[in-house]
Design a protein around this motif. Structure first.
Motif, mmCIF file in Angstrom:
data_model
loop_
_atom_site.group_PDB
_atom_site.id
_atom_site.type_symbol
_atom_site.label_atom_id
_atom_site.label_comp_id
_atom_site.label_asym_id
_atom_site.label_seq_id
_atom_site.Cartn_x
_atom_site.Cartn_y
_atom_site.Cartn_z
ATOM 1 N N HIS A 1 -6.357 -4.957 -3.054
ATOM 2 C CA HIS A 1 -6.261 -4.417 -1.479
ATOM 3 C C HIS A 1 -6.392 -3.119 -1.230
ATOM 4 N N THR A 2 -6.725 -2.779 -0.077
ATOM 5 C CA THR A 2 -6.886 -1.391 0.629
ATOM 6 C C THR A 2 -5.744 -0.956 0.781
ATOM 7 N N GLN A 3 -5.504 0.530 0.741
ATOM 8 C CA GLN A 3 -4.300 1.100 1.096
ATOM 9 C C GLN A 3 -4.364 1.635 2.643
ATOM 10 N N GLY A 4 -5.536 1.996 2.945
ATOM 11 C CA GLY A 4 -5.593 2.638 4.375
ATOM 12 C C GLY A 4 -5.660 1.315 5.444
ATOM 13 N N GLY A 5 -5.338 1.581 6.532
ATOM 14 C CA GLY A 5 -5.296 0.561 7.573
ATOM 15 C C GLY A 5 -4.930 0.960 8.893
ATOM 16 N N GLY B 1 -1.536 7.679 -2.233
ATOM 17 C CA GLY B 1 -1.501 8.531 -3.340
ATOM 18 C C GLY B 1 -0.996 7.743 -4.693
ATOM 19 N N GLY B 2 -0.668 6.326 -4.355
ATOM 20 C CA GLY B 2 0.003 5.622 -5.462
ATOM 21 C C GLY B 2 0.117 4.357 -5.461
ATOM 22 N N TYR B 3 1.263 3.812 -5.719
ATOM 23 C CA TYR B 3 1.194 2.294 -5.649
ATOM 24 C C TYR B 3 2.598 1.870 -5.369
ATOM 25 N N SER B 4 2.810 0.799 -4.363
ATOM 26 C CA SER B 4 4.235 0.111 -3.989
ATOM 27 C C SER B 4 3.992 -1.312 -4.030
ATOM 28 N N SER B 5 4.791 -1.997 -3.802
ATOM 29 C CA SER B 5 4.582 -3.617 -3.937
ATOM 30 C C SER B 5 3.934 -4.029 -2.550
ATOM 31 N N GLY B 6 2.989 -4.479 -2.687
ATOM 32 C CA GLY B 6 2.172 -4.948 -1.357
ATOM 33 C C GLY B 6 2.932 -6.372 -0.691
ATOM 34 N N LEU B 7 3.621 -7.178 -1.652
ATOM 35 C CA LEU B 7 4.474 -8.102 -1.208
ATOM 36 C C LEU B 7 5.598 -7.895 -0.787
ATOM 37 N N GLU C 1 6.272 8.663 -6.175
ATOM 38 C CA GLU C 1 5.247 7.843 -6.563
ATOM 39 C C GLU C 1 4.108 7.520 -5.618
ATOM 40 N N CYS C 2 4.497 7.814 -4.447
ATOM 41 C CA CYS C 2 3.474 7.473 -3.187
ATOM 42 C C CYS C 2 3.571 8.644 -2.400
ATOM 43 N N PRO C 3 3.161 9.822 -2.715
ATOM 44 C CA PRO C 3 3.602 11.105 -2.091
ATOM 45 C C PRO C 3 2.779 11.285 -0.532
ATOM 46 N N GLY C 4 1.592 10.494 -0.735
ATOM 47 C CA GLY C 4 0.807 10.899 0.720
ATOM 48 C C GLY C 4 0.871 9.731 1.748
ATOM 49 N N VAL D 1 -1.682 -2.721 7.469
ATOM 50 C CA VAL D 1 -1.089 -1.693 7.757
ATOM 51 C C VAL D 1 -1.317 -0.477 6.859
ATOM 52 N N GLY D 2 -1.713 0.587 7.176
ATOM 53 C CA GLY D 2 -2.193 1.651 6.490
ATOM 54 C C GLY D 2 -1.059 2.686 6.050
ATOM 55 N N GLY D 3 -1.050 3.322 5.120
ATOM 56 C CA GLY D 3 -0.351 4.841 5.158
ATOM 57 C C GLY D 3 0.958 4.424 4.256
ATOM 58 N N ILE D 4 1.271 3.029 3.662
ATOM 59 C CA ILE D 4 2.455 2.913 3.186
ATOM 60 C C ILE D 4 2.572 3.546 1.676
ATOM 61 N N SER D 5 1.627 3.232 0.934
ATOM 62 C CA SER D 5 1.423 3.543 -0.442
ATOM 63 C C SER D 5 0.518 4.916 -0.861
#
Ligand SMILES: Cc1cc2nc3c(=O)[nH]c(=O)nc-3n(C[C@H](O)[C@H](O)[C@H](O)COP(=O)(O)OP(=O)(O)OC[C@H]3O[C@@H](n4cnc5c(N)ncnc54)[C@H](O)[C@@H]3O)c2cc1C
Length: 328
Positions: A274-278, A306-312, A49-52, A300-304
């Protein structure tokens, strides 16, 4: 959320932390959220789901999730769902006000309406929630988060030599009623326009810009709308949906609906949650290359990527890890 989790964990470990909060209330975007704290069922799902995303960070969030969630429950907030309804994910839904109150109780000293100081003694955990507000302003998009996440943590870390991870142009967001609709913070969840495969997506030039159905989280669609002229679009659905709660919500907010030829066209705009890079951090939430500085949550950048995962979930797990690392 990440800052409160870090402070609560630090206190539990015997420290005496101070939470510095720019806003005039605690809870950040967590307080406005649907408050479903979740992970993917399997790590393979997370990767797919978040390949990058950075695999080491994803591992840290995934592996730390279950214990962290148990800890969160132990603080006594109201649990609304014991399990998520999505077969891809597992987790719990909390009542956001009660979760905020529980974390504030556990976190100790909290100073409101004070910004992260320019000079701060290490160890320091930055958890300012990313830069959604700044991103939305620069790209003329709607804001769908707390009003204070303007990239202060990212700027602070970069000024001290931190690197960036992930794509600074990627965000998690939603399609929301376009102006002149009025949207207050309390409406962020209710007014989201989630139509999955039921709608056609047409831009202001009349072109269908988004082929197939969106991903289950529909953040890919929100980002595609952001790249259209004006950052707006029309969702075209059958007139049979005239009384659908999503249509009623948009109408009730004063949004624009055009009905012709047996179809409804709903005017929507991309909104940034929310932004995904950081900031680039290691698995211990340490900011790469900056001693004594830690980061957690949407900073923090780079967790999700290319996709989406729980920010919480990222805020919860990395907030706790950041506190443990800072104390070490
Ligand atoms: C409507 C909505 C629904 C959502 N639903 C979900 C969901 O169901 N599940 C999920 O996982 N995620 C959801 N999210 C996303 C989730 O809320 C965020 O990913 C999460 O809150 C990020 O945690 P954080 O600690 O990084 O940021 P926040 O929780 O926003 O906290 C950041 C804090 O930093 C403060 N701050 C900013 N700048 C400074 C500064 N210079 N000095 C001091 N303090 C500062 C802010 O005021 C804020 O209180 C939703 C968000 C919204 C808005």
């Amino acid at each position: 959320m990440a800052g409160l989790c870090a402070a609560a964990r630090a206190r539990e470990l015997g420290a005496d932390p101070v939470v510095i909060e720019k806003g005039d209330r605690p809870g950040g975007s967590m307080l406005l959220s649907s408050c479903v704290v979740w992970r993917y069922e399997t790590f393979e799902d997370f990767r797919r789901e978040c390949p990058g995303g950075d695999e080491r960070l994803q591992r840290a969030v995934f592996d730390g999730f279950d214990e962290a969630l148990e800890w969160l429950v132990s603080l006594g907030p109201e649990v609304v769902w014991e399990e998520t309804p999505n077969p891809l994910t597992t987790g719990k839904r909390f009542e956001p006000r009660s979760l905020t109150d529980a974390l504030v109780r556990a976190a100790g000293e909290l100073r409101l309406s004070e910004a992260l100081p320019r000079e701060a003694e290490p160890p320091l955990v930055v958890a300012t929630g990313g830069f959604a507000v700044r991103y939305a302003r620069e790209h003329r998009l709607l804001v769908r988060c707390n009003p204070w996440s303007e990239g202060d943590g990212l700027d602070f870390a970069r000024q001290r030599g931190a690197e960036v991870a992930g794509d600074l142009d990627e965000f998690y967001g939603r399609a929301m009623p376009a102006p002149p609709a009025t949207i207050t913070e309390a409406d962020y969840v209710r007014l989201s326009q989630l139509w999955d495969g039921e709608a056609r997506f047409v831009n202001e030039d009349g072109d269908e810009f988004f082929p197939g159905p969106p991903a289950w989280h529909e953040s890919d669609l929100a980002q595609a709308i952001a790249r259209q002229p004006g950052g707006t679009a029309w969702f075209v659905v059958s007139s049979d949906y005239r009384d659908d709660p999503r249509v009623e919500a948009l109408r009730g907010a004063g949004g624009t609906i055009v009905e012709e030829f047996g179809e409804l066209s709903l005017h929507v705009a991309a909104a940034v949650t929310h932004t995904q890079g950081g900031i680039r951090v290691d698995e211990q939430a340490g900011v790469t290359g900056v001693d004594g500085l830690f980061a957690a949550g949407a900073d923090v950048g780079g967790i999700s990527t290319g996709g989406y995962s729980s920010g919480l979930a990222a805020a919860l797990v990395l907030g706790r890890v950041a506190a443990e690392s800072a104390l070490r």
